[in-house]
Design an enzyme around this catalytic site. Sequence first.
Site, PDB file in Angstrom:
ATOM      1  N   ASP A 170       8.757  35.237  25.065  1.00 47.37           N
ATOM      2  CA  ASP A 170       9.610  34.035  25.029  1.00 47.37           C
ATOM      3  C   ASP A 170      11.098  34.179  25.356  1.00 47.37           C
ATOM      4  O   ASP A 170      11.572  33.713  26.399  1.00 47.37           O
ATOM      5  CB  ASP A 170       9.435  33.311  23.679  1.00 47.37           C
TER       6      ASP A 170
ATOM      7  N   GLU B  72      10.872  25.873  16.700  1.00 48.76           N
ATOM      8  CA  GLU B  72      10.783  25.684  18.162  1.00 48.76           C
ATOM      9  C   GLU B  72      10.508  24.251  18.609  1.00 48.76           C
ATOM     10  O   GLU B  72      11.049  23.791  19.631  1.00 48.76           O
ATOM     11  CB  GLU B  72       9.710  26.621  18.750  1.00 48.76           C
TER      12      GLU B  72
ATOM     13  N   ARG C   2      19.960  37.720  14.809  1.00 49.58           N
ATOM     14  CA  ARG C   2      20.336  37.079  13.543  1.00 49.58           C
ATOM     15  C   ARG C   2      21.716  37.520  13.064  1.00 49.58           C
ATOM     16  O   ARG C   2      22.547  36.694  12.700  1.00 49.58           O
ATOM     17  CB  ARG C   2      19.304  37.403  12.447  1.00 49.58           C
TER      18      ARG C   2
ATOM     19  N   GLU D 275      15.830  41.711  16.083  1.00 51.32           N
ATOM     20  CA  GLU D 275      16.101  40.774  14.982  1.00 51.32           C
ATOM     21  C   GLU D 275      17.535  40.909  14.485  1.00 51.32           C
ATOM     22  O   GLU D 275      18.195  39.914  14.186  1.00 51.32           O
ATOM     23  CB  GLU D 275      15.122  41.011  13.814  1.00 51.32           C
TER      24      GLU D 275
END
Length: 642
Positions: A401, A535, A272, A268
Site C-alpha cells: 500500500d 482507510e 508514527r 512503524e
Amino acid sequence: MTTPALLPLSGRRIPTLSPGASSFPHHRATLRLSEKFILLLILSAFITLCFGAFFFLPDNSKHKRFDLGLEDVLIPHIDAPKEGKHASGQPGAEGAPVVDQEEEESLRDKIRADHERALQEAKEKLRKSREELQAEIQTEKSKVIEDLKKKDVGPKPLPPVPMPKVVGVSDGEPADPDVKEKRDKIREMMKHAWDSYRQYGWGHNELKPLAKKGHSTNIFGNSQLGASIVDALDTLYIMGLHEEFKDGQEWIDQNLDFSVNAEVSVFEVNIRFIGGLLAAYYLSGQEMFKQKAVQLAEKLLPAFNTPTGIPWAMVNLKSGVGRNWGWASAGSSILAEFGTLHMEFVHLTYLTGNPAYYQKVMHIRKLLAKMDRPNGLYPNYLNPRTGRWGQHHTSVGGLGDSFYEYLLKAWLMSDKTDTEARKTYDDAMEAIERHLIRKSNGGLTFIGEWKNGHLERKMGHLACFAGGMFALGADGSPDDKAGHYLQLGAEIAHTCHESYDRTVLKLGPEAFKFDSGLEAVAVRQNEKYYILRPEVIETYWYMWRFTHDPKYRQWGWEAAQAIDKYCRVSGGFSGVKDVYSSNPTYDDVQQSFFLAETLKYLYLLFSSDDLMPLESWVFNTEAHPLPVKSSSGKVQTNHKHS
Ligand code: DMJ
C-alpha cells in the site's frame, strides 16, 4: 705508630702491625675485634632507638594542634557559661569559661571513634588485592567519565532553517450548525480516547480499554515509548485541544528516550514517531519535537547497513543490529516498509542539513528503478542481501500500500517538481489497473491481490485508502486522465462503503471477497474483525475535498456513529472481533492510529476546507501532515490559503 690499613671490602681484614706492636699476641687482636663489633651493635641499637623516639613518641606540636581543634569544637559550648560551672571562690575565675570534663571526654571519645573508623577503612583497603583495588579505581574513573559525558552530550545543535509560517491551521469551523454538531461529537470522541489513555495507559504505547491498562505490540519492541501520545499530538493540535497537547508535549520532553534496548519496526517508528514528531514541530514550532525526531532518526540509520542498502524491517535502537520479520518470504524486506520512508527522510535532511537521509531513500528508489518487474508490478518482497524479489505477490493493500502512496506524495511534497516520483507512480498505477482492478458481477470496482500469476478476488480494508490516493493523484495524471482517476476513486469509495453497509455493525471487515456470488463480504472468521482502522474514512475525506459530494459526509457520519455505538467502552475505544455479529466481542486494544488517523480524518471531514489545505500540506501514511517543500528545497511558507 702504624694504623691498620683497610683492605678492600671484599678482602679479609688483616691488621698490619707496627714494628712496636709485633709482641702482641694474636688472640688479643681477635678480642679487640669482637669488642668493636659489640660496640658497633650497641651504637646502632641506640641510633634506632633515637629514630624510633623521634618518629613514634607523642609530638607536642601535634598535641597543640589537637587541642586547638578541640577548642574549636568546644567554643560554642563555652561561649555561654552555664550555672554552677564556675570555679567559684577562685580569684579571676568569675565569668571565665569553664569546660565540663565529662563533655570534653565525650568529645574526645567521638574524635577517637572517628579516627578508629578511618583507620579501619584504611586497613580494609590495604587488605584488598591489587586487582580489586585496580578494579575499584577503574570503576570510579569510568563513573567520572560518564558524568562528564552526560554533561557534554546535550542534543546536537541543528542548523537554523526557516520555520514555515503555518498555513491553514485555522479553526475550520463549518458554517452549517448540523455539521458543526457532528464535528463537536468527533472532538468529544477524541477527548474520550485521549482521557482514557491518559488515565489508564499513560506512557505505554497503547491502551487496553477494557482491562484499563497499558498495551504494546512487537512493532514498538515492547518498550514504553508512549506511541499513542506521539501519534495523537497533531490531532489534538488541529482540534484545538491545547491543554491535552501541552500534557503530551511535556511527557515527550521529559520521558521519551530512544537509548533503549528495543527492537522496533523501522517503518512503524518512521510513520508514527518521526512523522508525528515532525508534524508536531511544524504545527507548534516547538524545537524539542524536531530534536526528538532527529535523535530517533539517527537510531534508525543502522538499519540501512545491508549489502544492497535496502533496510532491515527491524532495528535494535541500542545496538543498531537489524533483521527481517521471520514470516517474510525468503528473508525479504517488505515493499510497503522500505518504500514508506521518503517523506519523513526528505524533511530530516532539510532540517538537519545531513544529506544521509535523502541519499538513503533515493538509493532505494534508484535500485527499484533498475529492477525487472513482473507485468510491470512491484512484488511485496525484496531480499536486502541479494537484491532479488521474493515471492511474486503484489498488493495495494497490506505489504504494498503505502509504497505507491509515497511515490505520489513525494511528488506533491516537492511542490510537483519531483517528476521522477510522479512518473514511477503513474507507471505503477497503469500496471495495477491492468492486472489488479476489476469489476464484480454486482458492479463493484475492487482491487484484488496478485499471487504468482493469479488474481485473488479479495480486497483488504487497508486497500480502501487507494480511493483517496486516486483522487489525490488525479490532477497531474498523464493523458489528461484526471476525470478517470477521480471516478476510480469514487468507485473504490463506494465499494468500501458497501463493505461497511453489508455488515450488522455497519463497520467494515478486515478483508472481503468478490467470488462465487459474494460481494464485498468477509468469509473467513479471521477476516471479520474491525480494529478502528482509518482507510475507508480517509478515502471519504479526500473524496469530499475533491468533489464536495454530501454522501461522503453522510458515509463518514455513519461510520462515526457505528464506532461510538459498538467500539466505545468506559475505558476508551476497542476493536471488535466480528462485524457480522450483533453481539460482538472486543479485542481490547485502542490502536494509536485511531487517534492519529481515524478521528483526525473524521474531524477534517466535518471541517471547512481552509483547515489543513491539501495544496500546503501532505499527510503521511499515518495522517501526520508535513508541509509542501518548494523546488529550492525550502519548506513552502506562503500560500494563497494562508
Ligand atoms: C496505519 O498505521 C498506516 O496507515 C499504515 O500505512 C497502514 N495502516 C495503519 C492503520 O490501519
